[in-house]
Design an enzyme around this catalytic site. Structure first.
Site, PDB file in Angstrom:
ATOM      1  N   LEU A 314       0.834  -1.200   0.000  1.00  0.00           N
ATOM      2  CA  LEU A 314       0.000   0.000   0.000  1.00  0.00           C
ATOM      3  C   LEU A 314       0.868   1.249   0.000  1.00  0.00           C
ATOM      4  O   LEU A 314       0.630   2.207  -0.752  1.00  0.00           O
ATOM      5  CB  LEU A 314      -0.920  -0.019   1.222  1.00  0.00           C
ATOM      6  CG  LEU A 314      -1.709   1.254   1.537  1.00  0.00           C
ATOM      7  CD1 LEU A 314      -2.612   1.630   0.379  1.00  0.00           C
ATOM      8  CD2 LEU A 314      -2.527   1.065   2.817  1.00  0.00           C
ATOM      9  N   GLN A 317       2.489   1.739  -3.409  1.00  0.00           N
ATOM     10  CA  GLN A 317       1.515   2.258  -4.365  1.00  0.00           C
ATOM     11  C   GLN A 317       1.277   3.748  -4.145  1.00  0.00           C
ATOM     12  O   GLN A 317       1.152   4.516  -5.100  1.00  0.00           O
ATOM     13  CB  GLN A 317       0.194   1.491  -4.232  1.00  0.00           C
ATOM     14  CG  GLN A 317      -0.971   2.053  -5.018  1.00  0.00           C
ATOM     15  CD  GLN A 317      -0.786   1.951  -6.519  1.00  0.00           C
ATOM     16  OE1 GLN A 317      -0.039   1.107  -7.000  1.00  0.00           O
ATOM     17  NE2 GLN A 317      -1.464   2.804  -7.278  1.00  0.00           N
ATOM     18  N   GLU A 318       1.252   4.150  -2.903  1.00  0.00           N
ATOM     19  CA  GLU A 318       0.954   5.547  -2.577  1.00  0.00           C
ATOM     20  C   GLU A 318       2.143   6.474  -2.830  1.00  0.00           C
ATOM     21  O   GLU A 318       1.995   7.546  -3.411  1.00  0.00           O
ATOM     22  CB  GLU A 318       0.513   5.662  -1.111  1.00  0.00           C
ATOM     23  CG  GLU A 318      -0.842   5.052  -0.799  1.00  0.00           C
ATOM     24  CD  GLU A 318      -1.988   5.889  -1.349  1.00  0.00           C
ATOM     25  OE1 GLU A 318      -1.739   6.967  -1.904  1.00  0.00           O
ATOM     26  OE2 GLU A 318      -3.144   5.449  -1.227  1.00  0.00           O
ATOM     27  N   SER A 319       3.326   6.086  -2.366  1.00  0.00           N
ATOM     28  CA  SER A 319       4.441   7.041  -2.363  1.00  0.00           C
ATOM     29  C   SER A 319       5.761   6.480  -2.881  1.00  0.00           C
ATOM     30  O   SER A 319       6.759   7.209  -2.904  1.00  0.00           O
ATOM     31  CB  SER A 319       4.666   7.542  -0.937  1.00  0.00           C
ATOM     32  OG  SER A 319       5.182   6.490  -0.123  1.00  0.00           O
ATOM     33  N   TYR A 443      -5.802   0.342  -8.648  1.00  0.00           N
ATOM     34  CA  TYR A 443      -5.151   0.539  -7.349  1.00  0.00           C
ATOM     35  C   TYR A 443      -5.053  -0.788  -6.588  1.00  0.00           C
ATOM     36  O   TYR A 443      -3.973  -1.182  -6.125  1.00  0.00           O
ATOM     37  CB  TYR A 443      -5.979   1.551  -6.571  1.00  0.00           C
ATOM     38  CG  TYR A 443      -5.473   1.973  -5.218  1.00  0.00           C
ATOM     39  CD1 TYR A 443      -4.532   2.988  -5.086  1.00  0.00           C
ATOM     40  CD2 TYR A 443      -5.983   1.393  -4.062  1.00  0.00           C
ATOM     41  CE1 TYR A 443      -4.104   3.410  -3.835  1.00  0.00           C
ATOM     42  CE2 TYR A 443      -5.559   1.803  -2.811  1.00  0.00           C
ATOM     43  CZ  TYR A 443      -4.617   2.815  -2.707  1.00  0.00           C
ATOM     44  OH  TYR A 443      -4.199   3.232  -1.464  1.00  0.00           O
TER      45      TYR A 443
END
Length: 492
Positions: A314, A317-319, A443
């Protein structure tokens, strides 16, 4: 007198009938039980397989999982017995062990391709999967485009595999074709050998490469060596086919009931078409950035009851594990929290440790608001979608899924309807209106893929350490006789 004679004849017939019935009963009682009856009586179904991502493996909680395992577990449950898997390290020994009555094995299930040679040894159930044999090469090298281009090159295949059988057939037409059959390896190790330049090419199954390719960004598919081939369970040949017939009937039902489709989605639905650049970036950042945050991710995962690989995926994927990341929409930090979410969680989103804690806690809070009847892993995947698009839009997608005849508690069904939230004819009828519904689909797909890659990165490292320890132990044992011999010579 006549009555007495009749009674005597009746008595004789009765005694004769009883005697015949007793004999029939004895014959039935003396009949050996069938294999299926013996399996049920023993309480165990013994299956030969190979440990790996496409068959069975231990998850983060130490429990067995995997596509093949899910199928076998359901078959064993239907028989009313326990499943016992015996790991066969060397595929070339699998069929011999299956045919050996002394092995105690009832069947084999290890992603086995049905071939003409194998049909002569064993009998197969109906197929539950199809694969293609693919030639893998290293990027930067000349890409082979046909079998003729393989001549004179080093090709690696698993010993005893259907790939070796296929190459033997092709060698009748291509005399310069040669290859090496390697024992006690899996597809992942072959791909790694190509990635490292130890072999020019390797031949592996398409599903195995799809799972592994993100770990080896320097490799790619050169061409398909075969068309699609069936994959089935194997049983020894013999007069007693009762267990085989039970498995055959089970496989037909598994294909028609949706069990196979459900397990394919669960174990292979995450596989994405990661491009070469994306694979290289992931591999590089896994080495360079993840170690800095791994311990904190594990602590937060333990604290809030989630898998650390899921939390790490997660965050990637985000940063991309960048604590200073910032999006055009204003979300920031390692977990890319909005200002509102950070305030609700009581964290400073620019502090990476607080961001990890706040992101993990927020994910769990979102998951807890999803109906309890929704089982894992669908529950976590819906939580991830809501983390991205919001609970309101997720609920709209579930409502739309039910309206259109799907199962609102099944992620695969909800996933198919999420993109419709961007179409006016649908979103105008829903409570929360328009949403970029395709984004949470991608996502979740990406996070599932990253999680699988991280899980298998750990498994690879464990395998390497185990092999290194075994080699060190063997070397130490080899040194003992040499030392004893030297001491003996000295004494003389």
């Amino acid at each position: 007198m006549i009555m007495k004679s009749r009674l005597l004849r009746y008595s004789r017939r009765l005694v004769k009938g009883v005697a015949l019935a007793c004999c029939a009963s004895l014959l039935v009682a003396s009949k050996a039980p069938s294999l299926l009856e013996r399996v049920k009586a023993s309480g165990n179904l013994v299956v030969l397989s190979q440990n790996g991502p496409t068959t069975y493996y231990e998850d983060a909680n130490g429990q067995y999982t995997g596509f093949e395992y899910g199928m076998l577990e359901e078959f064993a449950r239907e028989l009313g017995v326990e499943l016992e898997i015996r790991d066969v390290h060397d595929l070339s020994h699998l069929f011999g062990e299956l045919e050996d009555p002394e092995s105690g094995a009832h069947m084999a299930a290890s992603g086995l391709t049905v071939t003409s040679e194998r049909r002569e040894q064993v009998r197969f159930t109906p197929s539950y999967f199809e694969i293609r044999q693919q030639v893998i090469y290293r990027l930067g090298e000349a890409r082979p485009r046909s079998v003729g281009d393989l001549a004179g090159k080093n090709i690696a295949v698993i010993a005893g595999s259907a790939h070796a059988e296929q190459l033997r057939k092709l060698s009748k037409r291509y005399e310069d074709l040669s290859w090496e059959e390697i024992s006690d390896v899996d597809a992942m190790e072959l791909v790694e050998m190509v990635d490292q330049g130890k072999y020019h090419y390797a031949v592996v199954d398409s599903n195995a490469y799809a799972v592994h390719r993100g770990l080896y960004p320097n490799t790619h598919i050169a061409f398909n060596l075969t068309q699609f081939q069936p994959v089935s369970w194997a049983f020894p040949k013999g007069d007693d086919d009762t267990l085989y017939r039970a498995a055959r009937s089970f496989m037909v039902r598994a294909n028609t009931s949706g069990l196979v489709a459900e397990l394919r989605e669960l174990h292979f639905g995450h596989v994405s078409q990661m491009n070469v650049g994306g694979a290289k970036t992931f591999a590089q950042l896994t080495r360079d950035r993840l170690p800095r945050w791994r311990e904190e991710l594990q602590k937060a995962a333990d604290k809030y009851g989630v898998d650390w690989e899921l939390l790490a995926a997660l965050s990637y994927q985000e940063s991309h594990w960048n604590p200073r990341a910032k999006s055009p929409t204003g979300v920031r930090g390692l977990m890319m929290l909005t200002r509102t979410t950070a305030r609700e969680m009581g964290v400073n989103r620019m502090d990476p440790l607080e961001s990890i804690d706040g992101g993990a806690r927020y994910l769990v809070q979102v998951r807890d608001r999803i109906p309890e009847r929704i089982r894992e892993p669908d529950r976590s995947w819906m939580a991830l979608a809501a983390y991205n698009v919001g609970l309101g839009h997720l609920e709209d997608a579930r409502v739309l899924t039910e309206r259109m005849g799907g199962n609102p508690d099944r992620w695969a069904d909800v996933r198919d309807h999420l993109p419709l939230l961007a179409k006016r004819q649908y979103y105008k009828t829903l409570k929360h209106g328009y949403a970029r519904g395709w984004e949470p689909v991608t996502y979740v797909q990406n996070i599932r893929h990253y999680q699988a890659l991280l899980t298998w990165t750990d498994r690879i490292e464990e395998q390497r350490l185990a092999k290194a320890a075994a080699n060190d132990n063997n070397e130490a044992l080899a040194e003992v006789p040499a030392a004893e011999s030297a001491a003996s010579q000295s004494a003389l």
